[in-house]
Design an enzyme around this catalytic site. Structure first.
Site, mmCIF file in Angstrom:
data_model
loop_
_atom_site.group_PDB
_atom_site.id
_atom_site.type_symbol
_atom_site.label_atom_id
_atom_site.label_comp_id
_atom_site.label_asym_id
_atom_site.label_seq_id
_atom_site.Cartn_x
_atom_site.Cartn_y
_atom_site.Cartn_z
ATOM 1 N N ASN A 38 0.977 -1.320 0.087
ATOM 2 C CA ASN A 38 0.083 -0.151 0.169
ATOM 3 C C ASN A 38 0.692 1.393 -0.054
ATOM 4 O O ASN A 38 1.410 1.742 1.097
ATOM 5 C CB ASN A 38 -0.945 0.026 1.253
ATOM 6 C CG ASN A 38 -1.839 0.958 1.166
ATOM 7 O OD1 ASN A 38 -1.934 2.117 0.599
ATOM 8 N ND2 ASN A 38 -3.096 0.859 1.767
ATOM 9 N N ASP A 39 0.915 1.676 -1.109
ATOM 10 C CA ASP A 39 1.813 3.167 -1.346
ATOM 11 C C ASP A 39 1.350 4.009 -0.628
ATOM 12 O O ASP A 39 2.373 5.232 -0.488
ATOM 13 C CB ASP A 39 2.169 3.403 -2.697
ATOM 14 C CG ASP A 39 2.887 2.644 -3.348
ATOM 15 O OD1 ASP A 39 3.901 2.112 -2.783
ATOM 16 O OD2 ASP A 39 2.950 2.431 -4.850
ATOM 17 N N CYS A 40 0.375 4.025 0.082
ATOM 18 C CA CYS A 40 -0.536 5.250 0.785
ATOM 19 C C CYS A 40 -0.267 4.800 2.269
ATOM 20 O O CYS A 40 -0.914 5.855 2.941
ATOM 21 C CB CYS A 40 -1.759 5.487 0.267
ATOM 22 S SG CYS A 40 -2.070 5.907 -1.518
ATOM 23 N N GLN B 254 5.379 9.398 -0.855
ATOM 24 C CA GLN B 254 6.235 8.172 -1.111
ATOM 25 C C GLN B 254 7.814 8.241 -0.707
ATOM 26 O O GLN B 254 8.455 7.503 -0.440
ATOM 27 C CB GLN B 254 6.054 7.617 -2.510
ATOM 28 C CG GLN B 254 4.532 6.810 -2.571
ATOM 29 C CD GLN B 254 3.418 7.685 -2.547
ATOM 30 O OE1 GLN B 254 3.355 8.694 -3.057
ATOM 31 N NE2 GLN B 254 2.497 7.340 -1.743
#
Length: 814
Positions: free
Chosen positions: A486-488, A503
């Site tokens: 989950n890049d968030c 990021q």
């Protein structure tokens, strides 16, 4: 409400009105030259890299939303009326409008005042060009005199620079016009050796290459001055905005049809052969003229289109199923597989929602995309595995993205996304299980694209696992880094400055925040690596990786379990994330799916408890949301996930990418009914009837659907380029239907809905065609196999002798 229908026999989606809720798109090309085309001919083309080799210009988030593309204009000489057969950009009252999106081609047409026109767009195999076949028919009782105008707007190659560096770009545009062919050669005079061309099969009444002349001052594509007056300006662009437009005059008898062929292409010359004559500044056209001549001939165009059809016949024949569910058949046999080709080619770089500028190909994304693609073109999958490994860092880490043109890691984004390296193990394993090609493990591959750093791929995979083991936190769980899948969820970011990248901004050392998700992923990857080690006769390695998997599994059970579900993480302050102790974000989908896929908790009953919690707390009629309760305000310790309004994207949205993880988990737990129910909720074909709500294309998956907390619950966004495609294909074919490649043969282990009496499938595997018939004889999930009439123990069909081409399999569920 529906805006079209499926034509399964022709493998097409037929749109019967132009005003779809969003542009419904298709992809042209499947090798090096690509195009995006909407149902109203919007979109653009590029060669290999949507940023660095953008051929035509497209403006994202435009008004109207989809403006700019491959437009044809028709003008009636009698009264001066003009229109576009694609409806856009003129937006006239089209009669009998249609768009047929097929496998690698799109046909768009309509009728206006009894002039029928349609254009078929496609990219021939093996070529770096696209063909527009425009056919115009006079349905009037009198002759019709008409003018046909083509139009494209050239991009000045680097799409980011093209949109930003106007002080330079307004002065660099250059073209050549030679024999009716328009050549776009901006920057060719200096460091570029490539050019674009736009050709027409018919004698020209005129042409234009200067946008301002073609459109007119203060006008747009919906009302070009040249088309309005019926006469081209014969302009040659010098700076400003180069375009390409041909003008063809036709006189059609009643009932007569005329075909015009347009070619838009990309060509490179060797550095020493750019100009002809060498002392001039004139493009050397010796290599491109034969191509132009070939594809301006109708018989060659038809031959190329038939070849494209045969290619897709063969490509899709790898997996074909006949189940009791129409939507499953349609997606598995046609559209889901087709979307997997697009995600393999594009990763997350170029769609109507990805501009092709901000990303290259994702390391994590591309490895996951292999899961749904590898069976279609194994040779390209092999190349992709090696390309990805070559960008790996010496530490075992990975560049998060790399550019497809250069195949080099993207320094702007860098690495430290701590799940990335583990996906390489899964990607390589998927390739080896599909093909049996264990030699790839011995293939020497560079680190960080550095000559002299080559090591066998096997060592790359070892370093991937060691990267995780070298980065364990206070609970001996893997450190999260900048983000895991989950890049968030940015546990080390702590950003309070507007505009900072969640990021790439890191304000914490990263020695505390841990990811339960990566722990599950590590267990899964370590088990895969142990099997690969056994296959390579590295028994000591296999034993070590199984021991590490068991150790990590025990750690998850001790520190990653919250009583009714798996925790998501520990934050940078050592506090639980995804726990009932949290005020918001108490449960997350990712760790439930990944931990169970890794086998954690299946024996102890934890998996079943977690799945019950998913059903109770995360499942909605439109799919499973990512987390609950959604975050109602910004949490600096969590990052971007809490920046979204509740119900959208990663904050309580239905992130379709990880719904298949729960589908797989349910099959591992033996729950075929639940698995198929979840599969059906996000199946785009099954959602076709609610297109006004869903809005995205009903033939491909979207990245996300608005969750229950959103005012627009059920609305989809970000279609086409999403890991949802590969994971759903993988989940339905390998777990629901249970046809699963292994190192030692084809496993048949379906976990199907209780109401199904069985299904049939054809699976091509390692050069052999398996005809599989599954029938239900009981309520369980146990399997008995008969192979070519003989009973076989277990659920794996043994590899046949080398001269075998067909195998018949009967599987009984009891």
């Amino acid at each position: 409400m529906r805006y079209g229908k499926f034509d399964d026999k022709k493998r097409e989606y037929v749109i019967n009105r132009p005003d779809t809720p969003l542009p419904w798109i298709n992809y042209l090309g499947c090798e090096a030259y690509f195009g995006i085309i909407s149902n109203t001919a919007g979109g653009y083309s590029f060669y290999k890299d949507a940023r660095l080799r953008r051929i035509t210009r497209y403006r994202y988030n435009n008004v109207p939303f989809d403006m700019g593309g491959r437009y044809i204009y028709i003008r009636d000489a009698a009264g001066g009326k003009f229109w576009s057969p694609s409806w856009m950009p003129t937006r006239h009252k089209a009669e009998k409008y249609f768009c047929r999106h097929g496998m690698g081609y799109t046909v768009i047409g309509s009728t206006f005042e009894k002039i029928e026109a349609q254009t078929r767009y496609f990219v021939p195999l093996g070529e770096n060009l696209e063909i527009w076949q425009t056919t115009i028919t006079n349905r009037r009782k009198k002759p019709a005199k008409i003018s046909v105008f083509s139009s494209v707007e050239f991009c000045l190659w680097d799409a980011w620079d093209d949109q930003t560096n106007f002080q330079r770009n307004f002065s660099t545009g250059q073209v050549e016009i030679d024999g009716g062919v328009i050549y776009h050669k901006t920057e060719y005079r200096e460091r570029r050796n490539h050019f674009a061309y736009f050709a027409c099969s018919e004698k020209l009444a005129g042409f234009d290459t200067q946008r301002e002349t073609f459109l007119g001052a203060y006008r747009g594509w919906e009302n070009p001055a040249v088309v309005e007056r019926g006469k081209s300006g014969d302009t040659e662009a010098h700076g400003w905005a180069p375009i390409g437009s041909h003008h063809v005059k036709l006189t059609l008898k009643p009932g007569e049809s005329k075909q015009i062929i347009f070619l838009l292409g990309y060509q490179e010359n060797p550095a020493g052969g750019k100009f002809d004559p060498p002392s001039s500044q004139t493009i050397n056209k010796q290599t491109v003229k034969p191509l132009i001549k070939k594809y301006l001939q109708p018989e060659n165009v038809e031959s190329a289109f038939r070849a494209l059809g045969r290619y897709w016949d063969e490509t899709l024949s790898t997996v074909q199923v006949d189940t009791p569910d129409l939507h499953t058949n349609r997606m598995v046999n046609i559209w889901n597989a087709y979307q997997c080709m697009a995600t393999f080619n594009m990763s997350r770089s170029a769609s109507f929602y990805e501009s092709g500028i901000g990303r290259g190909l994702g390391f994590r994304d591309s490895n996951q995309d292999l899961l749904g693609f590898v069976q279609m073109v194994p040779s390209r999958a092999r190349e992709r595995v090696l390309d990805l490994a070559a960008t790996q860092l010496k530490s075992g880490g990975a560049f998060h993205q790399y550019q497809p043109l250069t195949k080099r890691g993207n320094n702007d984004v860098g690495g430290n996304f701590n799940d990335d390296p583990l996906w390489l193990v899964l990607g390589a394993s998927a390739y080896i299980k599909e093909t049996g090609d264990r030699s790839i493990l011995d293939e020497p591959v560079q680190f960080e694209n550095e000559p002299g750093s080559e090591k066998p791929l096997y060592e790359h995979l070892q370093r991937s696992l060691q990267y995780t083991l070298d980065r364990l936190g206070p609970h001996r769980l893997p450190l999260a880094g900048r983000a895991d899948w989950n890049d968030c969820l940015n546990l080390n970011c702590f950003s309070d400055t507007p505009g900072e990248s969640f990021q790439t901004t890191t304000n914490k050392e990263g020695k505390v925040a841990e990811s339960v998700f990566i722990a599950g992923l590590f267990v899964l990857a370590a088990k895969e690596m142990a099997d690969l080690s056994d296959a390579r006769r590295k028994g000591g390695d296999a034993k070590r990786y199984r021991a590490e998997a068991e150790r990590m599994e025990a750690t998850v059970r001790e520190h990653g379990w919250d009583g009714e579900w798996f925790l998501r993480a520990y934050d940078a302050l050592g506090r639980k994330v995804g726990s009932k102790e949290c005020a918001e974000g108490q449960i997350f989908i990712e760790s439930q799916g990944m931990c169970i896929m890794a086998g954690i908790g299946l024996r102890e009953g934890m998996a079943q408890k977690a799945l019950e919690s998913v059903n109770k707390r995360l499942a909605t009629k439109h799919g499973i949301v990512l987390n609950q309760p959604a975050f109602t305000h910004y949490y600096i310790e969590y990052g971007e996930i809490s920046s979204y309004p509740p119900g959208y994207k990663e904050n309580g949205g239905i992130f379709c990418h990880n719904n298949p993880w729960i589908i797989i988990a349910e099959t591992l737990a033996g729950n075929g009914d639940h698995a198929f129910d979840y599969y059906s909720r996000i199946n785009p074909s099954a959602r076709e009837a609610i297109s006004d709500l869903h809005r995205c294309e009903p033939y491909v998956y979207a990245q996300m659907i608005a969750g229950r907390d959103a005012p627009s619950h059920g609305e989809a966004k970000n279609s086409w380029l999403t890991g949802t495609a590969a994971w759903n294909f993988y989940a339905v074919t390998q777990y629901l239907l249970g046809i699963r490649p292994t190192l030692n043969g084809l496993q048949i282990a379906p976990v199907i809905p209780s109401r199904w009496n069985g299904f049939q499938a054809v699976r091509k595997f390692r050069g052999v065609t398996y005809s599989i018939a599954v029938k239900r004889a009981g309520k369980g999930n146990s399997i008995s196999l008969t192979v070519d009439g003989r009973p076989v123990e277990g659920d794996v069909v043994p590899l046949p002798t080398t001269d075998t081409v067909e195998v018949s399999v009967e599987a009984t569920i009891y």
